[in-house]
Design a protein around this motif. Structure first.
Motif, PDB file in Angstrom:
ATOM      1  N   SER A 231     -14.380   7.188 -20.079  1.00 46.79           N
ATOM      2  CA  SER A 231     -13.396   8.315 -19.613  1.00 46.79           C
ATOM      3  C   SER A 231     -12.975   9.303 -20.662  1.00 46.79           C
ATOM      4  CB  SER A 231     -12.118   7.637 -19.066  1.00 46.79           C
ATOM      5  OG  SER A 231     -12.349   6.741 -17.930  1.00 46.79           O
ATOM      6  N   HIS A 232     -12.770   8.835 -21.720  1.00 42.34           N
ATOM      7  CA  HIS A 232     -12.345   9.955 -23.085  1.00 42.34           C
ATOM      8  C   HIS A 232     -13.561  10.826 -23.318  1.00 42.34           C
ATOM      9  CE1 HIS A 232      -8.339   9.021 -24.389  1.00 42.34           C
ATOM     10  NE2 HIS A 232      -8.434   7.852 -23.810  1.00 42.34           N
ATOM     11  N   ARG A 233     -14.660  10.066 -23.387  1.00 45.57           N
ATOM     12  CA  ARG A 233     -15.914  10.847 -23.869  1.00 45.57           C
ATOM     13  C   ARG A 233     -16.174  12.030 -22.690  1.00 45.57           C
ATOM     14  NH1 ARG A 233     -20.114   6.659 -25.214  1.00 45.57           N
ATOM     15  NH2 ARG A 233     -20.264   6.713 -23.016  1.00 45.57           N
ATOM     16  N   THR A 234     -16.159  11.509 -21.490  1.00 43.60           N
ATOM     17  CA  THR A 234     -16.374  12.334 -20.350  1.00 43.60           C
ATOM     18  C   THR A 234     -15.490  13.680 -20.417  1.00 43.60           C
ATOM     19  OG1 THR A 234     -17.150  10.680 -18.986  1.00 43.60           O
ATOM     20  CG2 THR A 234     -16.650  12.680 -17.687  1.00 43.60           C
ATOM     21  N   TYR A 314      -9.742   6.690   2.232  1.00 43.49           N
ATOM     22  CA  TYR A 314     -10.490   6.634   1.185  1.00 43.49           C
ATOM     23  C   TYR A 314     -10.155   5.626   0.063  1.00 43.49           C
ATOM     24  CZ  TYR A 314     -13.455   7.430  -3.016  1.00 43.49           C
ATOM     25  OH  TYR A 314     -14.325   7.095  -4.514  1.00 43.49           O
ATOM     26  N   SER A 315     -11.018   4.459  -0.295  1.00 39.07           N
ATOM     27  CA  SER A 315     -10.626   3.566  -1.233  1.00 39.07           C
ATOM     28  C   SER A 315     -11.877   3.184  -2.131  1.00 39.07           C
ATOM     29  CB  SER A 315     -10.051   2.116  -0.472  1.00 39.07           C
ATOM     30  OG  SER A 315     -10.989   1.643   0.024  1.00 39.07           O
ATOM     31  N   CYS A 316     -11.757   3.143  -3.347  1.00 43.17           N
ATOM     32  CA  CYS A 316     -12.732   2.700  -4.481  1.00 43.17           C
ATOM     33  C   CYS A 316     -12.175   1.949  -5.474  1.00 43.17           C
ATOM     34  CB  CYS A 316     -13.389   4.090  -4.699  1.00 43.17           C
ATOM     35  SG  CYS A 316     -14.773   3.602  -5.969  1.00 43.17           S
ATOM     36  N   ASN A 317     -12.743   1.050  -5.825  1.00 46.27           N
ATOM     37  CA  ASN A 317     -12.439   0.116  -7.037  1.00 46.27           C
ATOM     38  C   ASN A 317     -13.555  -0.327  -7.693  1.00 46.27           C
ATOM     39  OD1 ASN A 317     -10.293  -1.111  -8.416  1.00 46.27           O
ATOM     40  ND2 ASN A 317     -10.701  -3.133  -7.447  1.00 46.27           N
ATOM     41  N   ALA A 318     -14.738   0.269  -7.620  1.00 53.14           N
ATOM     42  CA  ALA A 318     -15.729   0.065  -8.657  1.00 53.14           C
ATOM     43  C   ALA A 318     -16.280   1.025  -9.201  1.00 53.14           C
ATOM     44  CB  ALA A 318     -16.816  -0.588  -7.305  1.00 53.14           C
ATOM     45  N   PHE A 319     -16.709   1.262 -10.383  1.00 59.22           N
ATOM     46  CA  PHE A 319     -17.175   2.258 -11.018  1.00 59.22           C
ATOM     47  C   PHE A 319     -18.213   2.160 -12.081  1.00 59.22           C
ATOM     48  CE2 PHE A 319     -12.681   2.030 -10.335  1.00 59.22           C
ATOM     49  CZ  PHE A 319     -12.385   3.094  -9.749  1.00 59.22           C
ATOM     50  N   ALA A 320     -19.138   3.048 -12.193  1.00 56.52           N
ATOM     51  CA  ALA A 320     -20.430   3.175 -13.009  1.00 56.52           C
ATOM     52  C   ALA A 320     -19.808   3.463 -14.356  1.00 56.52           C
ATOM     53  CB  ALA A 320     -21.480   4.002 -12.431  1.00 56.52           C
ATOM     54  N   ASP A 321     -18.797   4.278 -14.553  1.00 51.05           N
ATOM     55  CA  ASP A 321     -18.450   4.621 -15.876  1.00 51.05           C
ATOM     56  C   ASP A 321     -17.109   5.347 -15.670  1.00 51.05           C
ATOM     57  OD1 ASP A 321     -19.144   7.399 -15.379  1.00 51.05           O
ATOM     58  OD2 ASP A 321     -20.999   7.285 -16.222  1.00 51.05           O
ATOM     59  N   GLY A 322     -16.491   5.768 -16.718  1.00 53.24           N
ATOM     60  CA  GLY A 322     -15.266   6.325 -16.555  1.00 53.24           C
ATOM     61  C   GLY A 322     -15.189   7.803 -15.522  1.00 53.24           C
ATOM     62  N   GLY A 323     -16.391   8.318 -15.359  1.00 55.53           N
ATOM     63  CA  GLY A 323     -16.337   9.673 -14.451  1.00 55.53           C
ATOM     64  C   GLY A 323     -17.172   9.311 -13.428  1.00 55.53           C
ATOM     65  N   HIS A 324     -17.702   8.252 -13.107  1.00 62.29           N
ATOM     66  CA  HIS A 324     -18.293   8.194 -11.691  1.00 62.29           C
ATOM     67  C   HIS A 324     -18.112   6.898 -11.136  1.00 62.29           C
ATOM     68  CE1 HIS A 324     -20.977  10.962 -14.161  1.00 62.29           C
ATOM     69  NE2 HIS A 324     -21.225  11.440 -12.846  1.00 62.29           N
ATOM     70  N   VAL A 325     -17.989   7.094  -9.801  1.00 61.57           N
ATOM     71  CA  VAL A 325     -17.602   5.849  -8.818  1.00 61.57           C
ATOM     72  C   VAL A 325     -19.175   4.971  -8.644  1.00 61.57           C
ATOM     73  CG1 VAL A 325     -15.884   6.920  -7.614  1.00 61.57           C
ATOM     74  CG2 VAL A 325     -18.174   6.849  -6.738  1.00 61.57           C
TER      75      VAL A 325
END
Length: 350
Positions: A231-234, A314-325
């Motif tokens: 997240s910081h890097r993105t 809308y709900s989401c609780n799974a992430f590929a990395d800090g910037g992408h679901v």
């Protein structure tokens, strides 16, 4: 000219340079200059757009949806969409690192050719309006055609038009002729794999209506520390030296104006990322400034941005990395979009 052959030297030099440059227009040679699979997304989307235009208006017994977005709207599953939404034909023209100028180019080509979608789903995001992050350093620069750029000179500005012309005239402006790097890539034992993956990605995108082939597919990052780090890097990458781009605001307004004048249904969304990234991004003053400005500009054309952070459906609780679901969240994303579509345009069916 007689007796002064040296006057022809500049002409001979120019012809020689164009001859050498033509060598770097060969796809295989271009690939050797940089083993990068990013550009294949743009070439595949151009092929898909050309195919859409060639087929003409596809609606028939189905509604036509066109998705204009970044990597955050790229990985819908074509098979799932057909099964869950059989009444829709959904084409995805999203690519990594996109801007309103790119969206307008795609939309202009579609509408000018007579292809009128039943719904435009378009992404918006503060980084798409960053003067310092796009055009000159992006593969997007080479996706536009000359006629479009010249027609929109007033928005692009002389500097960007000159840059575009230089890159179009000389391939080496894009594909750097670093012989040592090319030789290294040629000797790379993974070269055949890169070439195969490049073709596989292209074929997959075109065959699946533009929905991307994810390198990590259903991967989910479960390490909170990694999510915080990425997240910081993105954030650092997205907002380094941020400066608002009046050019991109101009193209955004151009899109809204045409959608309104031609009465084309549309939904503009601001996607979410991981909670780690969202906490960081909403601390940025520039994001608040962008949000206020984009809301005001959108309301001028009777548009209300659908902000997924505030969307109860809308709900989401799974992430590929800090910037992408993660890919599984795309189910919820499309469900929320179509719920919004019915609320706005077909409320009688709810």
């Amino acid at each position: 000219m007689k007796g002064k052959p040296y006057l022809l030297y500049p002409l001979f030099l120019l012809i020689f340079l164009f001859f050498v440059d033509s060598f770097f227009r060969i796809p295989y040679i271009q690939f050797l200059t940089k083993l990068d699979l990013t550009a294949v997304n743009y070439s595949a989307k151009k092929a898909l757009l050309d195919s859409l235009i060639e087929k003409g208006n596809l609606k028939k017994d189905k509604k036509l949806m066109i998705i204009l977005g970044s990597s955050r709207l790229l990985y819908f599953d074509a098979k799932d969409l057909k099964e869950f939404y059989p009444d829709w034909e959904i084409y995805n023209l999203s690519s990594a690192v996109t801007t309103p100028a790119y969206y307008d180019y795609q939309l202009t080509r579609l509408l000018d050719s007579g292809v009128v979608p039943d719904l435009i789903l378009m992404e918006t995001d503060p980084n798409q309006f960053n003067h310092n992050s796009v055009f000159k350093i992006s593969n997007l620069t080479y996706s536009f055609d000359l006629f479009y750029v010249l027609k929109n000179m007033d928005l692009f500005g002389k500097d960007n038009v000159s840059f575009f012309l230089g890159r179009k005239l000389f391939a080496v402006g894009t594909y750097k002729p670093y012989i040592d790097q090319m030789w290294k890539n040629y000797r790379n034992p993974e070269l055949a794999g890169f070439l195969s993956m490049n073709q596989t990605t292209f074929d997959f995108i075109v065959k699946n209506n533009g929905h991307g082939l994810s390198p990590i597919d259903n991967y989910v990052e479960k390490d909170a520390n990694v999510l915080e780090l990425t997240s910081h890097r993105t954030l650092d990458w997205l907002f380094a030296s941020y400066h608002p781009s009046e050019m991109q605001y101009g193209f955004y307004e151009k899109i809204l104006s045409r959608l309104q004048s031609e009465k084309i249904k549309s939904i503009i969304i601001w996607p979410t990322s991981s909670p780690n990234f969202e906490k960081l991004v909403h601390k940025e003053k520039l994001v608040k400034t962008w949000e206020e400005r984009i809301d005001l500009l959108s309301s001028k054309y009777d548009q209300k941005i659908m902000k997924l952070k505030d969307e109860p459906s809308y709900s989401c609780n799974a992430f590929a990395d800090g910037g992408h679901v993660a890919k599984e969240c795309y189910h919820s994303l499309m469900r929320a979009v179509l719920m919004e579509y019915f609320r706005r345009y077909e409320a009688h069916r709810l």
